[in-house]
Design a protein around this motif. Structure first.
Motif, mmCIF file in Angstrom:
data_model
loop_
_atom_site.group_PDB
_atom_site.id
_atom_site.type_symbol
_atom_site.label_atom_id
_atom_site.label_comp_id
_atom_site.label_asym_id
_atom_site.label_seq_id
_atom_site.Cartn_x
_atom_site.Cartn_y
_atom_site.Cartn_z
ATOM 1 N N GLU A 130 0.835 -1.195 0.000
ATOM 2 C CA GLU A 130 0.000 0.000 0.000
ATOM 3 C C GLU A 130 0.876 1.254 0.000
ATOM 4 O OE1 GLU A 130 -2.606 -0.155 3.316
ATOM 5 O OE2 GLU A 130 -3.300 -2.192 2.894
ATOM 6 N N THR A 131 0.428 2.260 -0.701
ATOM 7 C CA THR A 131 1.127 3.540 -0.714
ATOM 8 C C THR A 131 0.128 4.642 -0.373
ATOM 9 O OG1 THR A 131 0.678 3.985 -3.059
ATOM 10 C CG2 THR A 131 2.677 2.698 -2.537
ATOM 11 N N PRO A 132 0.609 5.798 0.064
ATOM 12 C CA PRO A 132 -0.311 6.905 0.380
ATOM 13 C C PRO A 132 -1.203 7.291 -0.795
ATOM 14 C CG PRO A 132 1.874 7.362 1.261
ATOM 15 C CD PRO A 132 2.001 6.113 0.430
ATOM 16 N N GLU A 133 -0.671 7.211 -2.026
ATOM 17 C CA GLU A 133 -1.460 7.573 -3.206
ATOM 18 C C GLU A 133 -2.617 6.599 -3.417
ATOM 19 O OE1 GLU A 133 -1.346 10.117 -5.312
ATOM 20 O OE2 GLU A 133 0.224 11.108 -4.187
ATOM 21 N N LEU A 134 -2.396 5.320 -3.147
ATOM 22 C CA LEU A 134 -3.467 4.326 -3.275
ATOM 23 C C LEU A 134 -4.503 4.507 -2.164
ATOM 24 C CD1 LEU A 134 -1.392 1.144 -4.196
ATOM 25 C CD2 LEU A 134 -3.132 2.211 -5.637
ATOM 26 N N ILE A 135 -4.024 4.678 -0.945
ATOM 27 C CA ILE A 135 -4.933 4.829 0.189
ATOM 28 C C ILE A 135 -5.829 6.053 0.018
ATOM 29 C CG2 ILE A 135 -5.025 5.251 2.684
ATOM 30 C CD1 ILE A 135 -2.401 3.663 2.908
ATOM 31 N N ALA A 136 -5.282 7.096 -0.609
ATOM 32 C CA ALA A 136 -6.046 8.341 -0.786
ATOM 33 C C ALA A 136 -7.227 8.173 -1.731
ATOM 34 C CB ALA A 136 -5.131 9.446 -1.303
ATOM 35 N N ARG A 137 -7.246 7.074 -2.508
ATOM 36 C CA ARG A 137 -8.335 6.854 -3.477
ATOM 37 C C ARG A 137 -9.315 5.787 -3.023
ATOM 38 N NH1 ARG A 137 -3.809 9.751 -5.476
ATOM 39 N NH2 ARG A 137 -4.667 11.238 -6.967
ATOM 40 N N THR A 138 -9.397 5.539 -1.721
ATOM 41 C CA THR A 138 -10.296 4.495 -1.223
ATOM 42 C C THR A 138 -11.643 5.040 -0.780
ATOM 43 O OG1 THR A 138 -9.255 4.681 0.961
ATOM 44 C CG2 THR A 138 -8.412 2.984 -0.518
ATOM 45 N N GLY A 139 -11.873 6.307 -0.978
ATOM 46 C CA GLY A 139 -13.163 6.872 -0.615
ATOM 47 C C GLY A 139 -13.246 8.320 -1.043
ATOM 48 N N PRO A 140 -14.433 8.778 -1.446
ATOM 49 C CA PRO A 140 -14.582 10.151 -1.929
ATOM 50 C C PRO A 140 -14.856 11.133 -0.802
ATOM 51 C CG PRO A 140 -16.627 8.963 -2.223
ATOM 52 C CD PRO A 140 -15.653 7.989 -1.607
ATOM 53 N N ASP A 141 -14.525 12.396 -1.030
ATOM 54 C CA ASP A 141 -15.029 13.469 -0.193
ATOM 55 C C ASP A 141 -15.506 14.581 -1.121
ATOM 56 O OD1 ASP A 141 -12.862 15.023 -0.980
ATOM 57 O OD2 ASP A 141 -11.775 14.783 0.895
ATOM 58 N N VAL A 142 -15.953 15.657 -0.543
ATOM 59 C CA VAL A 142 -16.599 16.687 -1.350
ATOM 60 C C VAL A 142 -15.627 17.313 -2.353
ATOM 61 C CG1 VAL A 142 -16.137 18.593 0.264
ATOM 62 C CG2 VAL A 142 -18.175 18.664 -1.188
ATOM 63 N N ARG A 143 -14.328 17.319 -2.047
ATOM 64 C CA ARG A 143 -13.362 17.901 -2.980
ATOM 65 C C ARG A 143 -13.239 17.074 -4.251
ATOM 66 N NH1 ARG A 143 -9.431 18.572 2.050
ATOM 67 N NH2 ARG A 143 -10.567 16.635 2.439
ATOM 68 N N ASP A 144 -13.404 15.742 -4.123
ATOM 69 C CA ASP A 144 -13.379 14.900 -5.314
ATOM 70 C C ASP A 144 -14.536 15.244 -6.246
ATOM 71 O OD1 ASP A 144 -11.117 13.107 -4.690
ATOM 72 O OD2 ASP A 144 -12.374 12.489 -3.023
ATOM 73 N N VAL A 145 -15.686 15.531 -5.659
ATOM 74 C CA VAL A 145 -16.853 15.913 -6.452
ATOM 75 C C VAL A 145 -16.586 17.226 -7.189
ATOM 76 C CG1 VAL A 145 -19.248 16.670 -6.314
ATOM 77 C CG2 VAL A 145 -18.502 14.689 -5.002
ATOM 78 N N ILE A 146 -15.998 18.191 -6.486
ATOM 79 C CA ILE A 146 -15.704 19.487 -7.102
ATOM 80 C C ILE A 146 -14.713 19.316 -8.252
ATOM 81 C CG2 ILE A 146 -14.618 21.730 -6.702
ATOM 82 C CD1 ILE A 146 -15.775 21.614 -3.847
ATOM 83 N N ILE A 147 -13.689 18.476 -8.048
ATOM 84 C CA ILE A 147 -12.702 18.224 -9.105
ATOM 85 C C ILE A 147 -13.374 17.606 -10.328
ATOM 86 C CG2 ILE A 147 -10.692 16.817 -9.736
ATOM 87 C CD1 ILE A 147 -9.748 17.150 -6.820
ATOM 88 N N ALA A 148 -14.219 16.596 -10.087
ATOM 89 C CA ALA A 148 -14.880 15.919 -11.204
ATOM 90 C C ALA A 148 -15.813 16.858 -11.957
ATOM 91 C CB ALA A 148 -15.655 14.701 -10.684
ATOM 92 N N PHE A 149 -16.626 17.613 -11.222
ATOM 93 C CA PHE A 149 -17.598 18.498 -11.877
ATOM 94 C C PHE A 149 -16.897 19.631 -12.613
ATOM 95 C CE2 PHE A 149 -20.988 21.804 -11.783
ATOM 96 C CZ PHE A 149 -21.931 21.100 -12.530
ATOM 97 N N ALA A 150 -15.902 20.244 -11.955
ATOM 98 C CA ALA A 150 -15.162 21.326 -12.605
ATOM 99 C C ALA A 150 -14.383 20.815 -13.812
ATOM 100 C CB ALA A 150 -14.203 21.989 -11.600
ATOM 101 N N GLY A 151 -13.818 19.605 -13.697
ATOM 102 C CA GLY A 151 -13.104 19.013 -14.827
ATOM 103 C C GLY A 151 -14.031 18.753 -16.000
ATOM 104 N N GLY A 152 -15.238 18.246 -15.701
ATOM 105 C CA GLY A 152 -16.217 18.013 -16.760
ATOM 106 C C GLY A 152 -16.653 19.293 -17.434
ATOM 107 N N LEU A 153 -16.872 20.347 -16.643
ATOM 108 C CA LEU A 153 -17.249 21.645 -17.218
ATOM 109 C C LEU A 153 -16.137 22.194 -18.104
ATOM 110 C CD1 LEU A 153 -18.888 23.375 -14.106
ATOM 111 C CD2 LEU A 153 -20.070 22.536 -16.142
ATOM 112 N N ALA A 154 -14.896 22.108 -17.603
ATOM 113 C CA ALA A 154 -13.763 22.623 -18.383
ATOM 114 C C ALA A 154 -13.638 21.899 -19.717
ATOM 115 C CB ALA A 154 -12.470 22.480 -17.578
#
Length: 440
Positions: A130-154
């Motif tokens: 396990e690495t910190p980068e993998l562990i960081a992707r084991t669950g979403p928070d509100v910032r992930d939603v903002i990244i996804a939505f803003a990325g889709g809009l862009a």
């Protein structure tokens, strides 16, 4: 003079309105037909696109495995993940059920190829830590939603331009939200760590929904023309299918955003409290477990006691934010254990530690218990050794108890972590001479 003043005021309003329109207007520079054609062309995952996807997932998996942000970004630059998801958003926006069917089919192919590739990579035993980068992707928070939505809009706004100069760069924002979760899900499958798989797939699903929602939103804002059907009955059925599909995507997105916002707020409130206890009250806290769904917090403390006033303040703060009846589980404060007649296992270890400090018997007698506790503090520790170092200043000889800790190669802030463990051991053994050193 009054008339001139009114004219001047109106002129300023028109100037501001004109400036804002010139700055933020995206309608005039939109090429509707070319945008639809470009999105449709990017939907199929076959031939060269399929191979590029496989190689980009392979690169991203290696980047996550080594905690290399640069490698992950490199994989994002060539990733074709955006096509099917934008296709789903476009099909909902223009009422094209055939395009929706095609986009969903290729989306399934994309997910399958990604999971298989990352699964094969992480099936190799040397790549399964396990690495910190993998562990960081084991669950979403509100910032992930903002990244996804803003990325889709862009991305959809970039696609709608007559000039496509920034389309590829905008696509990186999509890959940011999609590639790491898919690779982490493959890691979970390969290692049998199902909480990794479930959390990463949930994160991927949330991001997919918001990217598709962003595409749908801009398509309707730019008033892309609806698909025409000759058969009126068929048109009605297709429209109903599209509306239901849009409802199924849009309504959960609002619910998930609210839920993730509350979860992030809950976790950050706890984190701020714990950080304050560590920095200002000298409390050593570890084994932190925050469960928003159960409204439960668990952690262990060593050293100074957490005041009841502070705990009550935390409960009041959580209640004010809408988190009532939060259960706080704290492992018995070690400083309170000495006077109890009935001792649990932790208290027995404490008394043993005190005997160590008083030289009643050596650390070797309880080395196994202490090493387990050290590993519980940080799972990136590979090995723990113990020895007594003889030190002489030519006037006297002193004995220094020393723990040697071997960390995983990708571990960061090793010196800081060593200092924390050293402070913890000194408190535990009441021996300020004890030292902790990192070894390769």
């Amino acid at each position: 003079m009054k008339v001139n003043g009114e004219q001047s005021s109106e002129y300023r309003k028109n100037s501001v309105r004109g400036f804002l329109k010139e700055t933020f207007n995206i309608i005039d520079d939109t090429d509707v037909n070319a945008t639809i054609d470009d999105i449709k062309a990017g939907i199929p995952i076959k031939g060269q696109t399929a191979w590029v996807l496989i190689f980009s997932i392979l690169i991203a998996s290696a980047g996550l495995n080594t905690s290399s942000t640069a490698v992950v970004i490199g994989a994002m630059l060539i990733s074709p993940l955006m096509g099917p998801i934008m296709g789903m958003g476009l099909s909902l926006g223009i009422n094209d059920v055939f395009l929706l069917r095609k986009a969903v089919k290729n989306f399934a192919i994309m997910v399958a190829l990604s999971l298989i590739t990352s699964f094969l990579y992480f099936s190799i035993p040397v790549f399964q830590h396990e690495t910190p980068e993998l562990i960081a992707r084991t669950g979403p928070d509100v910032r992930d939603v903002i990244i996804a939505f803003a990325g889709g809009l862009a991305l959809i706004i970039a696609f709608s331009r007559r000039s496509k100069a920034i389309t590829t760069i905008s696509g990186v924002a999509i890959a940011t939200a999609l590639m790491p979760p898919l690779c982490t899900a493959g890691f979970g499958l390969a290692t049998g760590k199902w909480h990794f798989f479930r959390g990463a797939m949930f994160l991927f699903s949330i991001n997919t929904i918001f990217i598709a929602t962003a595409t749908f939103t801009i398509v309707r804002f730019l008033k892309f023309p609806f698909e025409h059907y000759l058969d009126s009955k068929r048109k009605k059925v297709i429209s109903n299918v599209i509306y239901v599909s849009a409802f199924v995507i849009l309504v959960p997105s609002v619910f998930f955003f609210y839920k993730l916002y509350k979860q992030t707020d809950f976790n950050q409130t706890i984190s701020h409290f714990i950080q304050d206890q560590k920095e200002n009250k000298g409390v050593l806290i570890f084994d932190i477990d925050k469960d928003y769904s159960k409204k439960e917090i668990s952690f262990a403390i060593i050293g100074n006691k957490i005041d009841d006033k502070d705990l009550n303040g935390l409960k009041i703060l959580l209640s004010q934010k809408g988190y009532d009846n939060v259960k706080i589980n704290i492992v018995k404060n070690y400083q309170e254990s000495e006077g109890n007649k009935k001792l649990n296992e932790d208290e027995k270890i404490l008394l043993t530690s005190q005997k160590i400090a008083n030289n009643q018997y050596p650390i070797a007698a309880v080395f196994e218990d202490i090493s387990k506790e050290i590993h519980a503090l940080d799972t990136n520790i590979v090995e723990v050794s113990y020895g007594r170092i003889l030190k002489s200043n030519f006037n006297m000889i002193d004995t220094i108890p020393t723990f040697y800790i071997q960390w995983r190669e990708e571990s960061v802030d090793v010196e800081e972590k060593n200092d924390k463990i050293q402070n913890w051991l000194r408190v535990k053994t009441e021996n300020q001479k004890l030292r902790v050193e990192a070894v390769k």
